[in-house]
Design a protein around this motif. Structure first.
Motif, PDB file in Angstrom:
ATOM      1  N   LYS A 206      26.096  33.947  46.283  1.00  0.00           N
ATOM      2  CA  LYS A 206      27.140  33.636  45.317  1.00  0.00           C
ATOM      3  C   LYS A 206      26.906  32.250  44.720  1.00  0.00           C
ATOM      4  O   LYS A 206      26.765  31.272  45.448  1.00  0.00           O
ATOM      5  CB  LYS A 206      28.519  33.695  45.974  1.00  0.00           C
ATOM      6  CG  LYS A 206      29.027  35.121  46.190  1.00  0.00           C
ATOM      7  CD  LYS A 206      30.422  35.120  46.756  1.00  0.00           C
ATOM      8  CE  LYS A 206      30.954  36.539  46.879  1.00  0.00           C
ATOM      9  NZ  LYS A 206      32.244  36.563  47.593  1.00  0.00           N
ATOM     10  N   PHE A 207      26.885  32.234  43.412  1.00  0.00           N
ATOM     11  CA  PHE A 207      26.668  30.991  42.676  1.00  0.00           C
ATOM     12  C   PHE A 207      27.968  30.562  42.006  1.00  0.00           C
ATOM     13  O   PHE A 207      28.686  31.401  41.450  1.00  0.00           O
ATOM     14  CB  PHE A 207      25.611  31.189  41.590  1.00  0.00           C
ATOM     15  CG  PHE A 207      24.228  31.417  42.103  1.00  0.00           C
ATOM     16  CD1 PHE A 207      23.302  30.387  42.123  1.00  0.00           C
ATOM     17  CD2 PHE A 207      23.837  32.659  42.562  1.00  0.00           C
ATOM     18  CE1 PHE A 207      22.018  30.604  42.587  1.00  0.00           C
ATOM     19  CE2 PHE A 207      22.554  32.886  43.034  1.00  0.00           C
ATOM     20  CZ  PHE A 207      21.644  31.845  43.050  1.00  0.00           C
ATOM     21  N   PRO A 208      28.264  29.265  42.030  1.00  0.00           N
ATOM     22  CA  PRO A 208      29.363  28.808  41.173  1.00  0.00           C
ATOM     23  C   PRO A 208      28.904  28.884  39.722  1.00  0.00           C
ATOM     24  O   PRO A 208      27.797  28.460  39.384  1.00  0.00           O
ATOM     25  CB  PRO A 208      29.569  27.357  41.611  1.00  0.00           C
ATOM     26  CG  PRO A 208      28.241  26.925  42.134  1.00  0.00           C
ATOM     27  CD  PRO A 208      27.610  28.154  42.742  1.00  0.00           C
ATOM     28  N   ARG A 209      29.701  29.472  38.887  1.00  0.00           N
ATOM     29  CA  ARG A 209      29.378  29.566  37.455  1.00  0.00           C
ATOM     30  C   ARG A 209      30.620  29.126  36.699  1.00  0.00           C
ATOM     31  O   ARG A 209      31.417  29.937  36.249  1.00  0.00           O
ATOM     32  CB  ARG A 209      28.972  31.004  37.117  1.00  0.00           C
ATOM     33  CG  ARG A 209      28.258  31.169  35.791  1.00  0.00           C
ATOM     34  CD  ARG A 209      27.797  32.606  35.617  1.00  0.00           C
ATOM     35  NE  ARG A 209      27.524  32.918  34.241  1.00  0.00           N
ATOM     36  CZ  ARG A 209      27.599  34.140  33.722  1.00  0.00           C
ATOM     37  NH1 ARG A 209      27.943  35.156  34.500  1.00  0.00           N
ATOM     38  NH2 ARG A 209      27.334  34.358  32.459  1.00  0.00           N
ATOM     39  N   PRO A 210      30.799  27.812  36.587  1.00  0.00           N
ATOM     40  CA  PRO A 210      32.079  27.303  36.068  1.00  0.00           C
ATOM     41  C   PRO A 210      32.410  27.753  34.654  1.00  0.00           C
ATOM     42  O   PRO A 210      33.586  27.722  34.274  1.00  0.00           O
ATOM     43  CB  PRO A 210      31.889  25.781  36.154  1.00  0.00           C
ATOM     44  CG  PRO A 210      30.900  25.587  37.259  1.00  0.00           C
ATOM     45  CD  PRO A 210      29.948  26.741  37.112  1.00  0.00           C
ATOM     46  N   SER A 211      31.408  28.174  33.882  1.00  0.00           N
ATOM     47  CA  SER A 211      31.723  28.690  32.548  1.00  0.00           C
ATOM     48  C   SER A 211      32.681  29.873  32.634  1.00  0.00           C
ATOM     49  O   SER A 211      33.508  30.072  31.737  1.00  0.00           O
ATOM     50  CB  SER A 211      30.440  29.114  31.831  1.00  0.00           C
ATOM     51  OG  SER A 211      29.637  28.002  31.523  1.00  0.00           O
ATOM     52  N   ILE A 212      32.569  30.667  33.704  1.00  0.00           N
ATOM     53  CA  ILE A 212      33.498  31.786  33.895  1.00  0.00           C
ATOM     54  C   ILE A 212      34.914  31.255  34.093  1.00  0.00           C
ATOM     55  O   ILE A 212      35.881  31.772  33.524  1.00  0.00           O
ATOM     56  CB  ILE A 212      33.072  32.654  35.095  1.00  0.00           C
ATOM     57  CG1 ILE A 212      31.711  33.299  34.828  1.00  0.00           C
ATOM     58  CG2 ILE A 212      34.120  33.721  35.392  1.00  0.00           C
ATOM     59  CD1 ILE A 212      31.165  34.080  36.013  1.00  0.00           C
ATOM     60  N   PHE A 213      35.044  30.206  34.898  1.00  0.00           N
ATOM     61  CA  PHE A 213      36.372  29.618  35.118  1.00  0.00           C
ATOM     62  C   PHE A 213      36.942  29.090  33.797  1.00  0.00           C
ATOM     63  O   PHE A 213      38.137  29.262  33.513  1.00  0.00           O
ATOM     64  CB  PHE A 213      36.308  28.487  36.139  1.00  0.00           C
ATOM     65  CG  PHE A 213      35.654  28.840  37.444  1.00  0.00           C
ATOM     66  CD1 PHE A 213      35.712  30.124  37.961  1.00  0.00           C
ATOM     67  CD2 PHE A 213      34.961  27.882  38.177  1.00  0.00           C
ATOM     68  CE1 PHE A 213      35.115  30.451  39.167  1.00  0.00           C
ATOM     69  CE2 PHE A 213      34.364  28.188  39.384  1.00  0.00           C
ATOM     70  CZ  PHE A 213      34.435  29.479  39.882  1.00  0.00           C
ATOM     71  N   GLU A 227      46.176  37.625  36.349  1.00  0.00           N
ATOM     72  CA  GLU A 227      44.963  37.927  37.111  1.00  0.00           C
ATOM     73  C   GLU A 227      43.849  36.945  36.788  1.00  0.00           C
ATOM     74  O   GLU A 227      43.052  36.590  37.660  1.00  0.00           O
ATOM     75  CB  GLU A 227      44.495  39.355  36.820  1.00  0.00           C
ATOM     76  CG  GLU A 227      45.123  40.421  37.683  1.00  0.00           C
ATOM     77  CD  GLU A 227      44.413  41.745  37.515  1.00  0.00           C
ATOM     78  OE1 GLU A 227      43.546  42.072  38.354  1.00  0.00           O
ATOM     79  OE2 GLU A 227      44.712  42.444  36.534  1.00  0.00           O
ATOM     80  N   ALA A 228      43.756  36.539  35.548  1.00  0.00           N
ATOM     81  CA  ALA A 228      42.696  35.612  35.148  1.00  0.00           C
ATOM     82  C   ALA A 228      42.830  34.300  35.916  1.00  0.00           C
ATOM     83  O   ALA A 228      41.845  33.760  36.441  1.00  0.00           O
ATOM     84  CB  ALA A 228      42.758  35.373  33.643  1.00  0.00           C
ATOM     85  N   LEU A 229      44.036  33.766  35.990  1.00  0.00           N
ATOM     86  CA  LEU A 229      44.275  32.535  36.744  1.00  0.00           C
ATOM     87  C   LEU A 229      44.048  32.754  38.228  1.00  0.00           C
ATOM     88  O   LEU A 229      43.438  31.914  38.906  1.00  0.00           O
ATOM     89  CB  LEU A 229      45.700  32.045  36.491  1.00  0.00           C
ATOM     90  CG  LEU A 229      46.182  30.861  37.332  1.00  0.00           C
ATOM     91  CD1 LEU A 229      45.302  29.647  37.110  1.00  0.00           C
ATOM     92  CD2 LEU A 229      47.646  30.544  37.001  1.00  0.00           C
ATOM     93  N   ASP A 230      44.517  33.872  38.755  1.00  0.00           N
ATOM     94  CA  ASP A 230      44.393  34.127  40.190  1.00  0.00           C
ATOM     95  C   ASP A 230      42.930  34.203  40.627  1.00  0.00           C
ATOM     96  O   ASP A 230      42.582  33.732  41.717  1.00  0.00           O
ATOM     97  CB  ASP A 230      45.112  35.430  40.552  1.00  0.00           C
ATOM     98  CG  ASP A 230      46.629  35.321  40.417  1.00  0.00           C
ATOM     99  OD1 ASP A 230      47.128  34.184  40.329  1.00  0.00           O
ATOM    100  OD2 ASP A 230      47.298  36.369  40.376  1.00  0.00           O
TER     101      ASP A 230
END
Length: 693
Positions: A206-213, A227-230
């Protein structure tokens, strides 16, 4: 000791190979001319200084005199730092991925003397193992093919480049505007791939991909979809609790080998720290949960302590590997700096407090890593937040407040003891784009968390880059190290640093930052824009251009230059009123629309910018000087698409409409304008809070 040409370079990665018996050349005309003159193929090895498997291949092959002899006999050997030249790396990585179905570093590519690839791969072992052919056998086979099958190789390399050019030159299609259906489809993709039990997206690793956040938080803001925030909050909490987070020293490791964020690849990259800080700060703005603000603070404090250069800018990375035993300084292991034996905990803390720390952070007498295929963590512990401070106090019948103090003291002692170990290798080059990300993180966190020291750090770093990494004509350079600034800036450097300057302007009210962001964006358009099809090429370098001019169209561990460019252009249009920026943004969107329509999930940072395009214009204009109370109100609100302007003389010259906005006889007045319609100004923190709500 053997010394090759890399000893004259500045890149820490190239310097690591300066004493190999391989006759390495840096990327450049000297090597190309030698290949043409001697009619030899080029072996190009691309990596970076904190790359674990790059170190492995060096030890196994590049330090081996026999293997080096084969390389020197049959090839012109070039070593490249992918962090210095991401544009060249991207070209050959596209080839390797398309021809082998995979990619990674070290990347190994064989080229014709005119730089066209004909064989590619990643790591090769010194003999047949792991289901891979041994490197000497590969070298021998390619050398024989170059001699006996030259015509086929040249034809194949030409066909490959033709194919890659066709992929890179897709015509724009459709509108330069985005409909809500595109972000909706991306949200559904992330929803399907979300690990609702452990956080994150997809399976291990698992990679952090902050662009998704970034996208999901903006999608939540516009749509109200909880759901997006959760998904973001659950993932950030899981990462913060796991071994991927350095529980003692702060900062995040590169990725998690397993699905539950426990066993990390221990490398620490500046761009991860920067992007994750923004994610934690924004989630704190939305939720008010102090777990997120604490994670941001610990990460920023780690960067200030361990990744900040004396000049004030920020270094690039810390290695995953470090010395296992000081008696054998050349033997290194994954994460050796960070892991603990049970006996080491007792030696530092004593038995009672070691038991407290062990319970809090999941340590066990025989080690806590039970899936260890390479036997790197035998008898050692990776610290993770196994129990809360309150849980620990209850387990040992202690007062919670007293336990919190005691655990803090224990952590300080362990950090002090760890500091006496051999530190991991530090890549101490300064990259303007990565510094742009870190500057944005510091200034935005400083504003939201009311921490002037963070804002001061952002200022100092930006001012250093302006003084040391900008040429006389205003163009940006990419890399600084040991007093030497070099390499023309890439698209990502211009966009990320310009974005940081916009953040600095909004927080500090210093017009010079806005003016420089405008100037850099104008240079960016001049240097990189595809004036025929729209969008931006990765670089303007001649060597990359004659090979293949590529446009970045994937937001991975780092956001793509085009995605950041879109956000900056839309933001600048709202700040300056200059239609050039919107027109350029529309051409960019039209150029990248085929990728958005076919795989919107691949461009979450671009979707985050598109969310701005789907959101009504909001300008916050400030006349006078904000009081601390008004500043706190302004920054505690998550409103990612507003722009902030100051009604001072230079900004009024840029935006004449601001001239009518005065202090109303108070020290400060704030005007909030939605879709070019302004509400009555407010002069108190209480009124501002009501207005922003």
């Amino acid at each position: 000791m053997t010394t090759n040409r890399l000893a004259l370079e500045k890149s820490p990665y190239l310097l690591q190979h300066a004493h190999n018996p391989v006759d390495w050349y840096p990327w450049g005309e000297e090597a190309f001319a030698k290949a043409r003159a001697e009619d030899k193929p080029i072996f190009l090895s691309i990596g970076y200084s904190t790359c674990h498997w790059c170190h492995v291949m060096e030890r196994e092959s590049f330090e081996n005199p026999e293997i080096a002899g084969l390389m020197n006999q049959w090839f012109v050997c070039i070593k490249m730092d992918r962090e210095e030249r991401p544009d060249i790396d991207r070209i050959y990585m596209t080839y390797v991925q398309s021809s082998t179905g995979g990619g990674g570093w070290p990347m190994s590519v064989w080229l014709t003397p005119d730089l066209k690839p004909f064989v590619g791969g990643t790591y090769f072992p010194p003999d047949d193992r792991y289901g891979r052919p041994g490197f000497p056998a590969v070298l021998t086979r390619i050398a024989k093919a170059w001699t006996g099958q030259r015509a086929q190789i040249l034809e194949s390399s030409e066909n490959i480049m033709t194919h890659l050019r066709s992929l890179a030159s897709r015509a724009p299609s459709g509108s330069g505007h985005v409909e809500p259906a595109l972000p909706d489809s991306a949200f559904q993709h992330f929803r399907r791939s979300f690990d609702s039990r452990l956080g994150g997206f997809g399976n291990a690793p698992k990679f952090p991909r902050p662009s998704i956040f970034n996208f999901l938080l903006r999608y939540w803001k516009r749509t109200g979809n909880a759901e997006a925030l959760d998904m973001v909050a659950a993932t950030l909490i899981a990462m913060d609790s796991g071994g991927m987070n350095d529980q003692l020293g702060g900062g995040f490791h590169r990725y998690s080998v397993d699905a539950n964020w426990f066993v990390p690849h221990f490398e620490k990259m500046l761009y991860d720290q920067a992007q994750l800080v923004v994610s934690y700060v924004e989630t704190f703005q939305i939720t008010g949960d102090s777990r997120f603000s604490l994670a941001a603070r610990r990460t920023l404090d780690y960067v200030l302590r361990d990744m900040r250069a004396p000049e004030g800018a920020f270094w690039s990375a810390e290695d995953a590997d470090s010395v296992i035993d000081p008696a054998h300084p050349h033997e290194k292991g994954e994460g050796a700096f960070y892991i603990w034996s049970w006996q080491e905990l007792i030696e530092v803390l004593g038995e009672q407090k070691a038991a407290w720390i062990a319970y809090r952070y999941g340590a066990q007498p025989d080690g806590n890593v039970h899936e260890d295929p390479h036997q790197e963590f035998t008898g050692r512990n990776i610290l993770f937040a196994a129990h809360t401070i309150g849980d620990t106090a209850r387990e040992f019948a202690q007062d919670p407040d007293a336990m919190a103090i005691s655990l803090g003291e224990c952590e300080a002692l362990l950090l002090q003891a760890r500091g006496k170990r051999h530190r991991p290798h530090l890549d101490d080059k300064i990259l303007s784009g990565w510094n742009g990300m870190m500057i944005s993180a510091f200034v935005r966190a400083g504003a939201v968390l009311s921490h002037p020291g963070y804002i001061a750090a952002a200022r100092q770093a930006a001012d250093f880059i302006e003084s040391a990494m900008v040429q006389e004509d205003g163009q940006l350079l990419r890399r600084y190290r040991a007093g030497d600034a070099a390499i023309p800036g890439m698209l990502e450097d211009y966009t990320l640093f310009a974005g940081a300057l916009l953040d600095l302007y909004e927080v500090t009210a210093e017009y010079r930052y806005l003016a420089r962001a405008v100037a850099l964006t104008d240079w960016q358009i001049t240097l990189f824009e595809d004036t025929v099809s729209g969008g931006f090429f990765a670089s303007s370098m001649d060597d990359a251009a004659r090979l293949l001019r590529m446009k970045e169209d994937y937001d991975g561990a780092e956001p793509s230059g085009n995605s950041i460019a879109l956000g900056n252009l839309l933001r600048l249009h709202r700040m300056t009123g200059n239609s050039r920026y919107e027109e350029t943004a529309r051409r960019l969107l039209a150029a990248l629309r085929p990728q958005l329509e076919s795989a919107a999930w691949a461009l979450p940072q671009m979707l985050a910018a598109c969310e701005m395009d789907l959101t009504p214009h909001r300008q916050v204009a400030i006349a006078g000087e904000l009081s601390p109370g008004m500043a706190a109100v302004l920054w505690r609100t998550f409103d990612p698409h507003r722009v902030i302007l100051y009604a001072d003389a230079p900004t009024v010259a840029l935006q004449p409409a601001l001239a009518a906005m005065t202090t109303q006889g108070a020290e400060c007045a704030v005007y909030v304008c939605d879709n070019f319609s302004c509400k009555s100004p407010v002069t108190t923190a209480e009124d501002l809070a009501r207005l922003l709500e």
